[in-house]
Structures are given as structure tokens and as C-alpha cells.
Design an enzyme around this catalytic site. Structure first.
Site, PDB file in Angstrom:
ATOM      1  N   MET A   1       0.851  -1.196   0.000  1.00 21.84           N
ATOM      2  CA  MET A   1       0.000   0.000   0.000  1.00 21.84           C
ATOM      3  C   MET A   1       0.885   1.242   0.000  1.00 21.84           C
ATOM      4  SD  MET A   1      -3.170   0.214  -0.255  1.00 21.84           S
ATOM      5  CE  MET A   1      -3.335  -1.529   0.007  1.00 21.84           C
ATOM      6  N   PRO A   2       1.821   1.301  -0.947  1.00 24.79           N
ATOM      7  CA  PRO A   2       2.803   2.387  -0.853  1.00 24.79           C
ATOM      8  C   PRO A   2       2.171   3.772  -1.035  1.00 24.79           C
ATOM      9  CG  PRO A   2       3.622   0.641  -2.267  1.00 24.79           C
ATOM     10  CD  PRO A   2       2.167   0.357  -2.020  1.00 24.79           C
ATOM     11  N   MET A   3       2.675   4.674  -0.225  1.00 27.63           N
ATOM     12  CA  MET A   3       2.302   6.093  -0.290  1.00 27.63           C
ATOM     13  C   MET A   3       3.593   6.859  -0.526  1.00 27.63           C
ATOM     14  SD  MET A   3      -0.342   8.253   0.533  1.00 27.63           S
ATOM     15  CE  MET A   3      -0.384  10.044   0.621  1.00 27.63           C
TER      16      MET A   3
ATOM     17  N   HIS B   1      -0.152   5.324  -4.198  1.00 30.04           N
ATOM     18  CA  HIS B   1      -0.472   6.749  -4.275  1.00 30.04           C
ATOM     19  C   HIS B   1       0.821   7.545  -4.421  1.00 30.04           C
ATOM     20  CE1 HIS B   1      -4.695   6.674  -2.342  1.00 30.04           C
ATOM     21  NE2 HIS B   1      -4.370   5.447  -2.659  1.00 30.04           N
TER      22      HIS B   1
ATOM     23  N   GLU C   1       6.365   5.498   1.978  1.00 34.02           N
ATOM     24  CA  GLU C   1       5.837   4.742   3.106  1.00 34.02           C
ATOM     25  C   GLU C   1       5.248   3.440   2.574  1.00 34.02           C
ATOM     26  OE1 GLU C   1       4.131   7.765   6.390  1.00 34.02           O
ATOM     27  OE2 GLU C   1       3.236   7.998   4.411  1.00 34.02           O
TER      28      GLU C   1
END
Lengths: 61, 61, 61, 61, 61, 61
Positions: A1-3, A40, D7
């Protein structure tokens, strides 16, 4: 779920941001083994007058 | 000493932000056992043209 | 596409984090008019020895 | 002077991070017209037990 | 390679930011034993209408 | 209500962090005209293996 958050000076066009988001997402998907949908990328523009290096605001000539 | 940061698209009214800050603070105080005075909530508006999902800026139709 | 980041001292249980994520998400969905699926909540634990107020690390007695 | 923060969940190897830093930096340099030396990439690992989507911590089965 | 981010209300002049960047950088270099060139200071202005304490936006009188 | 976040490599002692928090807070109070009580300083340690410059993780020799 990389941001992914990209802080940079203003001045890039919408097309540059679109290209950069695409390239970063492709790299994240390929290398970190996740899906594009879960990735994202957020751009944060920081004016040179708010960014100092070596103790000097970078809008100084 | 919780510090809550909410990144979201622009478009919420001041009243919505006030209501959201109040609701989040109440949840933090009740569940995380802290005081309201110690709880900060900061809103950061990110334009859709600066937020990409799946490699596409989200202002694309 | 709200992204909520909660910085706080360590010490909350998994259940407290689960309850807090649920409560914050419900508040965001209800007040900011978005979907739960689009709402992320991330917890970041900051030790008291890394958090200063009034110039003093907060693990000082 | 781009500063990129990624992240993601833990679990990527050092090699994956090295490859990702390289690919992101190349994309930033090429598309945003800056230098590699000025480009920083920072990885922040967020455990699934600290990351909620749709109000649920993502380590839930 | 310290990266310092200062979030505060708007209203400080360019000179105040320049002085603050210089003072923070000097403190980081002296105390954390790094070089000025490697030290970045970024200012992020958060309007009072986007910053809540104790559940209230701080632009409320 | 300044919130200062310092990202740096691990390795500084508690005393160095205490001294740095004190010095940064004094600079913020004096220059930005706020109170010490309102000033937070948070340290975030980023391992060299998670920080890349010029496309290379900085723990590489």
C-alpha cells in the site's frame, strides 16, 4: 500500500507531474511487488523561499 | 500528545473541518486516553492535480 | 482520498488502534463525505525520548 | 532539491530498496530536470498493524 | 543528512525564516555533528483555520 | 504553535537530542515570536539503509 510523497520546488508542469507519477508508480509496482491501484503519489510544492540548505533560503542569489 | 494530520482534497468547508477536528479529537481522547488540550489536528489540502492513484493524477476524467 | 496520520507516544494496544482507526474513519466518511475504502489511517509511534515540548524531552521526570 | 518519501509495509529487502531508490531517482532526474545528487529518497516502513484501510487495521485476516 | 521541517502559522517574514533557518542549521551542525551543506530546513505554513487544538480550529476567537 | 520534525541518521545520544531540542526551541521562540510551551520538536531516526542520495542507499561504502 505504498504512499509516495514528493517534495520539490514549484515549476513543474502538470504533464511533468503526470509523467513522474506514472514512472514512480511503475517502479514501485515492478520492484516492490504491489499493485498500481494501491500506489499513491502525492506532490508537495515547497517554494525556494521556504527551503534552506546550509542555513540559507534557496531563493537567495 | 497526539498530532493528527489529515491530507485530503480541497473542497471541505470551514464547518466541515471544525466538525471533523472535534470528532477526531473526541475519538483520540476517549480511546487513546489523552487530553483534548494535548491533541492537535492539522488539515493539509492536496489538489487532485497533485495526487495520483494507479499512476494517474486524480483530476483526470 | 483522505490520508490520516496519527503521531503519538507508544503504549496503545492493538485494540485501541483498531478502535481509533474505526472511529476516525467513520468521522471522516460522515463529515468529509468520502468512502471508507478511500480512507487510510496510519499510526506512527514516537517515543517520549524523541518528543520535546518547551525544549525538554518528554521522558524527563 | 526533490525529497521523496516512500511509506510502505515492511518486508522489502535491501536490494529492492536500492533498486527502487535508483529507479525513482532516475525518473525524478529525467522528468523533473534536477540532478541525482540533489535527490533524496527515504523509506519509511509502516507495519500492517499500524495501517488501516476502510477502518480496519490491514493485518486483520 | 538532517532534514528539518518546521510547521507553523503563516505570518513570519522572509527575514525571520532566513534567521530561523540559520539558527537551526547552526544548532544541528554543532550538536548533531554534521555539515551545514547536508542540512535542509523546510518551512510549511499551516493556516490557523487548518490547525485545531483541543478540538477547535485555532482561528476561533 | 510550531511543530518541528528532525529526520536524521540514528546515532545521536539522548543528551545530543536534549541539547538540540533546547537550542531549536530557543531559536523558534526568539525568532518566530512564540512560546516555548507551544513548541514541539520531534526526532525521527532514519537508518542509512533507508536513505538514498543520488540513487544510492547511504550505507553503501
Amino acid at each position: 500500500m505504498p504512499m509516495v510523497r514528493v517534495e520539490m520546488y514549484p515549476g513543474r508542469t502538470r504533464q511533468q507531474k503526470a509523467d513522474l507519477a506514472k514512472a514512480i508508480t511503475e517502479a514501485v509496482v515492478k520492484i516492490a511487488k504491489t499493485t498500481a491501484e494501491a500506489t499513491h503519489v502525492v506532490f508537495v510544492e515547497v517554494p525556494k523561499s521556504d527551503w534552506a540548505i546550509a542555513g540559507k533560503l534557496t531563493d537567495e542569489s
